[in-house]
Structure formats: C-alpha cells, structure tokens
Motif scaffolding. Structure first.
Motif, PDB file in Angstrom:
ATOM      1  N   ALA A 138       0.826  -1.209   0.000  1.00  0.00           N
ATOM      2  CA  ALA A 138       0.000   0.000   0.000  1.00  0.00           C
ATOM      3  C   ALA A 138       0.861   1.259   0.000  1.00  0.00           C
ATOM      4  O   ALA A 138       0.559   2.236  -0.707  1.00  0.00           O
ATOM      5  CB  ALA A 138      -0.930  -0.015   1.212  1.00  0.00           C
ATOM      6  N   LYS A 139       1.942   1.239   0.768  1.00  0.00           N
ATOM      7  CA  LYS A 139       2.826   2.418   0.805  1.00  0.00           C
ATOM      8  C   LYS A 139       3.446   2.674  -0.564  1.00  0.00           C
ATOM      9  O   LYS A 139       3.571   3.832  -0.990  1.00  0.00           O
ATOM     10  CB  LYS A 139       3.920   2.212   1.868  1.00  0.00           C
ATOM     11  N   ALA A 140       3.829   1.607  -1.244  1.00  0.00           N
ATOM     12  CA  ALA A 140       4.415   1.771  -2.570  1.00  0.00           C
ATOM     13  C   ALA A 140       3.382   2.314  -3.558  1.00  0.00           C
ATOM     14  O   ALA A 140       3.686   3.182  -4.389  1.00  0.00           O
ATOM     15  CB  ALA A 140       4.965   0.433  -3.062  1.00  0.00           C
ATOM     16  N   LEU A 141       2.161   1.827  -3.468  1.00  0.00           N
ATOM     17  CA  LEU A 141       1.108   2.291  -4.371  1.00  0.00           C
ATOM     18  C   LEU A 141       0.781   3.757  -4.117  1.00  0.00           C
ATOM     19  O   LEU A 141       0.593   4.540  -5.059  1.00  0.00           O
ATOM     20  CB  LEU A 141      -0.142   1.415  -4.202  1.00  0.00           C
ATOM     21  N   VAL A 142       0.714   4.148  -2.857  1.00  0.00           N
ATOM     22  CA  VAL A 142       0.419   5.540  -2.508  1.00  0.00           C
ATOM     23  C   VAL A 142       1.520   6.463  -3.004  1.00  0.00           C
ATOM     24  O   VAL A 142       1.258   7.539  -3.556  1.00  0.00           O
ATOM     25  CB  VAL A 142       0.234   5.690  -0.982  1.00  0.00           C
ATOM     26  N   GLU A 143       2.756   6.063  -2.839  1.00  0.00           N
ATOM     27  CA  GLU A 143       3.879   6.885  -3.296  1.00  0.00           C
ATOM     28  C   GLU A 143       3.843   7.055  -4.812  1.00  0.00           C
ATOM     29  O   GLU A 143       4.077   8.153  -5.339  1.00  0.00           O
ATOM     30  CB  GLU A 143       5.199   6.245  -2.872  1.00  0.00           C
ATOM     31  N   MET A 192      -5.702   5.880   5.495  1.00  0.00           N
ATOM     32  CA  MET A 192      -5.741   4.448   5.194  1.00  0.00           C
ATOM     33  C   MET A 192      -4.445   3.769   5.617  1.00  0.00           C
ATOM     34  O   MET A 192      -4.450   2.699   6.248  1.00  0.00           O
ATOM     35  CB  MET A 192      -5.978   4.242   3.698  1.00  0.00           C
ATOM     36  N   LEU A 193      -3.308   4.388   5.298  1.00  0.00           N
ATOM     37  CA  LEU A 193      -2.010   3.825   5.678  1.00  0.00           C
ATOM     38  C   LEU A 193      -1.868   3.768   7.199  1.00  0.00           C
ATOM     39  O   LEU A 193      -1.300   2.815   7.745  1.00  0.00           O
ATOM     40  CB  LEU A 193      -0.873   4.641   5.075  1.00  0.00           C
ATOM     41  N   ARG A 223      -4.239   3.360   9.377  1.00  0.00           N
ATOM     42  CA  ARG A 223      -5.046   2.232   9.864  1.00  0.00           C
ATOM     43  C   ARG A 223      -4.330   0.912   9.617  1.00  0.00           C
ATOM     44  O   ARG A 223      -4.334   0.019  10.464  1.00  0.00           O
ATOM     45  CB  ARG A 223      -6.405   2.223   9.167  1.00  0.00           C
ATOM     46  N   MET A 224      -3.730   0.776   8.460  1.00  0.00           N
ATOM     47  CA  MET A 224      -3.013  -0.459   8.141  1.00  0.00           C
ATOM     48  C   MET A 224      -1.819  -0.643   9.069  1.00  0.00           C
ATOM     49  O   MET A 224      -1.531  -1.758   9.518  1.00  0.00           O
ATOM     50  CB  MET A 224      -2.580  -0.454   6.678  1.00  0.00           C
ATOM     51  N   GLU A 225      -1.130   0.453   9.363  1.00  0.00           N
ATOM     52  CA  GLU A 225       0.005   0.369  10.281  1.00  0.00           C
ATOM     53  C   GLU A 225      -0.458  -0.022  11.679  1.00  0.00           C
ATOM     54  O   GLU A 225       0.171  -0.851  12.352  1.00  0.00           O
ATOM     55  CB  GLU A 225       0.732   1.713  10.333  1.00  0.00           C
ATOM     56  N   ARG A 226      -1.560   0.582  12.119  1.00  0.00           N
ATOM     57  CA  ARG A 226      -2.093   0.281  13.451  1.00  0.00           C
ATOM     58  C   ARG A 226      -2.482  -1.187  13.563  1.00  0.00           C
ATOM     59  O   ARG A 226      -2.176  -1.853  14.558  1.00  0.00           O
ATOM     60  CB  ARG A 226      -3.304   1.170  13.732  1.00  0.00           C
ATOM     61  N   SER A 227      -3.136  -1.699  12.544  1.00  0.00           N
ATOM     62  CA  SER A 227      -3.530  -3.104  12.544  1.00  0.00           C
ATOM     63  C   SER A 227      -2.311  -4.014  12.595  1.00  0.00           C
ATOM     64  O   SER A 227      -2.272  -4.984  13.361  1.00  0.00           O
ATOM     65  CB  SER A 227      -4.358  -3.409  11.285  1.00  0.00           C
ATOM     66  N   PRO A 229      -8.540  -1.590   7.095  1.00  0.00           N
ATOM     67  CA  PRO A 229      -9.513  -0.910   6.221  1.00  0.00           C
ATOM     68  C   PRO A 229      -9.705  -1.706   4.932  1.00  0.00           C
ATOM     69  O   PRO A 229      -9.350  -1.256   3.835  1.00  0.00           O
ATOM     70  CB  PRO A 229      -8.859   0.453   5.966  1.00  0.00           C
ATOM     71  N   ARG A 230     -10.259  -2.889   5.055  1.00  0.00           N
ATOM     72  CA  ARG A 230     -10.281  -3.824   3.932  1.00  0.00           C
ATOM     73  C   ARG A 230     -11.009  -3.273   2.716  1.00  0.00           C
ATOM     74  O   ARG A 230     -10.503  -3.329   1.590  1.00  0.00           O
ATOM     75  CB  ARG A 230     -10.931  -5.146   4.377  1.00  0.00           C
TER      76      ARG A 230
END
Length: 332
Positions: free
Chosen positions: A144-149, A172-173, A175-179, A274-275
């Motif tokens: 996800a981080k690569a896609l956002v960048e 979104m990132l 939330r993914m990090e928190r999970s 955040p599926r």
C-alpha cells in the motif's frame, strides 16, 4: 470439482447410491437412506482436524451440525490418494438465519464451544497461523505504501476526484500500520492462539426445525480464532448496526470461553484493517494509472462501511477496557 472414482468411494458406505449430482462444492447423492453430500478435502490434516472438533462439539451438547457419516468399517472418512472424502446428511429445509437478540447469545456460546473443541487438537498450530497473518499484514501495508507513493508522484498536482482520493490515502495507511502493530502486541500470548476458520459468516448458520444449525467449513481457509470472531461481528453489525447484538454474542461467547485482553487486541487488529477502502482505492489507482475512466462510487461505499466499522471498533475497545482480572495494559 476434484476427480475421484465416486463408485469406489461410495462402496465404503452402507447407503446405496441412486443418483449423483455435482454441485459447486460437493456431490449431492440420492441414496436409499436419504440425500447425502460427498465432500472432497484437498488437505487430509484439515479434514482430520474438522472431524475432531465436530465430534467434540457434539459431546459438549451441541449436535445441530454436519457430522461425518461412518463407513462400513466405522471410519469417519475415506482416503483417496492424497485427498480425503467425507459423507454428511443433506438437509433440504434449512431456513435463512437472521441474527436477533434471542439467538446471538446462543451463537456466541456455540462459537466459543467450537473454538474450545478446535483448540484441544494438536494437529494444527495456532501460532503458525498468527505468524502468517502478521506477515500478510506487513506485506499488504508495504504494498500500500508503494502504491500511494506512486500515485502521489503522478497525480500530486491534480484536482477534483483524484485529489479527493489522494486525501484518503494517509488515513488508510495509518489504519493499516495500526492493525499490523496490534497483531504483534505483547499482550498476545501463545497459549491463547487457536486455529479456526478464517471467516465465520451468517451463511454458516441456518434454522432447522426452529433450532440453530451450524453448517459449512468443508473447504476452510484457516486462521486464528480471533479472526473468526472479528469477521462474524463485522458481518452481523453491517447487517443490522445494532450494538446490542454484538454484546449479546460476546456475552454468550465469554460465558463459555472468557476473552483476555490479548484476545480483544487481536479482535480489534483484524477489524481495524480498512479492507473495503484499501481494495477500492487499489482498484481505482490501477485503473486510473492507465487512463481508464473510473467511478468513485465504490470508494464512497467503502467509506460508509468504514464509518460503521469505526463505531463497532469503539464499542469493542470500550468493552475490552472494562475491569478484568489482569494487569493494567495500555488502552487500545
């Protein structure tokens, strides 16, 4: 459907087969002993595990579930090459289950009994499946981080819908990090990790003769039990958005199998993913990057679902903070 010699398999059972109908996930058999289902298991170890928890659950007093019919040799399954085959009764009149206050408590008790039964088996190790979830979460977060960048570098100066989608990415990132972080929380101990089905849904319940009936799990994708519960709570809350049903289920569950602080941490970790948002954003970015005209309705729908899940997360986090006989932990 897997290729097997049905006639050879059926000879192992006392029932005489009259007609065979292939279905999506099994063979429907019309026999002189009533309709039956023949299921093929790609993994024999999972089949053995499934037989064991079903029998334990029945011994605990809940018999409204699909149990394996024994062969002429009193075996609960047939081994064909590297696959397993089981036969169960086919129920024709199964009413749709609608979660309500008077049934969710019983559902919670039964799921807890099922989890207890599954945890008694040493065929599968829960810690291995937790590690798989941790690795999957970290991998997805990295992707996800690569896609956002990539999106930001290409559409940083855009306005309108593209800018709006970009504004969703940082939350979104987070939330993914928190999970991902919560999945490795120190409060999670190995002795509380048991194997179950990755996702439990309302479809796994039916009503037969006015009684709750547990069904399915013949080709299960496995994970840890806390994901089982998290998926089910998400499912029933998105259906009715009634927090009383959530408490009713958890009250029933904890009457049989109390949840530790670490259990609640895992529940929240799976729910925090955040599926829907990630799936819709990823699809949008891939298509807009090749100049396709992409509607944002899917992202808007995902945001609405996430708002509901956020209310559920807050409620369960508050429940987890209630006084319990454990040491004080950092608030979730």
């Amino acid at each position: 459907m897997d290729k097997i010699d049905l006639s050879e398999v059926c000879q192992n059972y006392r029932a005489r087969v009259i007609r065979v109908t292939p279905l999506d996930d099994c063979y429907l058999l019309e026999t002189n002993r009533g309709p039956k289902e023949l299921h093929v298991w790609p993994r024999v170890d999972v089949m053995r595990w499934s037989f064991a928890w079903r029998e334990r659950l029945a011994r605990l007093g809940f018999r409204e579930l699909e149990r394996f019919i024994r062969t002429r040799d009193s075996k609960p399954f047939v081994i064909v090459g590297k696959q397993g085959v089981t036969m169960t009764d086919h129920l024709r009149n199964v009413a749709t289950y609608q979660p309500q206050m008077d049934t969710t408590f019983q559902c919670g008790r039964v799921v807890a009994m099922m989890h207890q039964s599954q945890q008694e088996s040493n065929l599968l190790a829960g810690v291995d499946y937790l590690q798989q979830e941790q690795l999957k979460s970290e991998t997805e977060w990295t992707r996800a981080k690569a896609l956002v960048e990539s999106y930001r570098s290409k559409f940083r100066k855009e306005k309108g819908e593209k800018r709006w989608v970009g504004s969703l990415m940082e939350p979104m990132l987070q939330r993914m990090e928190r999970s991902t972080t919560m999945l490795s929380n120190d409060s999670i101990t190995a002795d509380t990790i048991g194997v179950s089905h990755r996702d439990l849904f309302r479809d796994n319940w039916g009503m037969v003769g006015g009684k709750l009936y547990l069904r399915g799990f013949f080709r299960p994708v496995l994970s840890v039990q806390q994901r089982d519960v998290a998926s089910y709570l998400r499912d029933i809350y998105l259906k009715n958005q009634d927090l009383r049903e959530i408490d009713s289920f958890l009250d029933g569950y904890e009457e049989v199998k109390p949840l530790s602080y670490g259990d609640y941490t895992l529940l929240l970790a799976f729910m925090a993913r955040p599926r829907e948002i990630w799936k819709s954003v990823e699809s949008y970015v891939k298509r807009v990057s090749v100049n396709e005209d992409v509607p944002i309705a899917g992202i808007e729908q995902a945001l609405n679902s996430q708002q509901s899940i956020d209310a559920l997360l807050r409620h369960i986090a508050d429940r987890a903070e209630r006084p319990r006989s454990e040491e004080v932990h950092e608030p979730l």
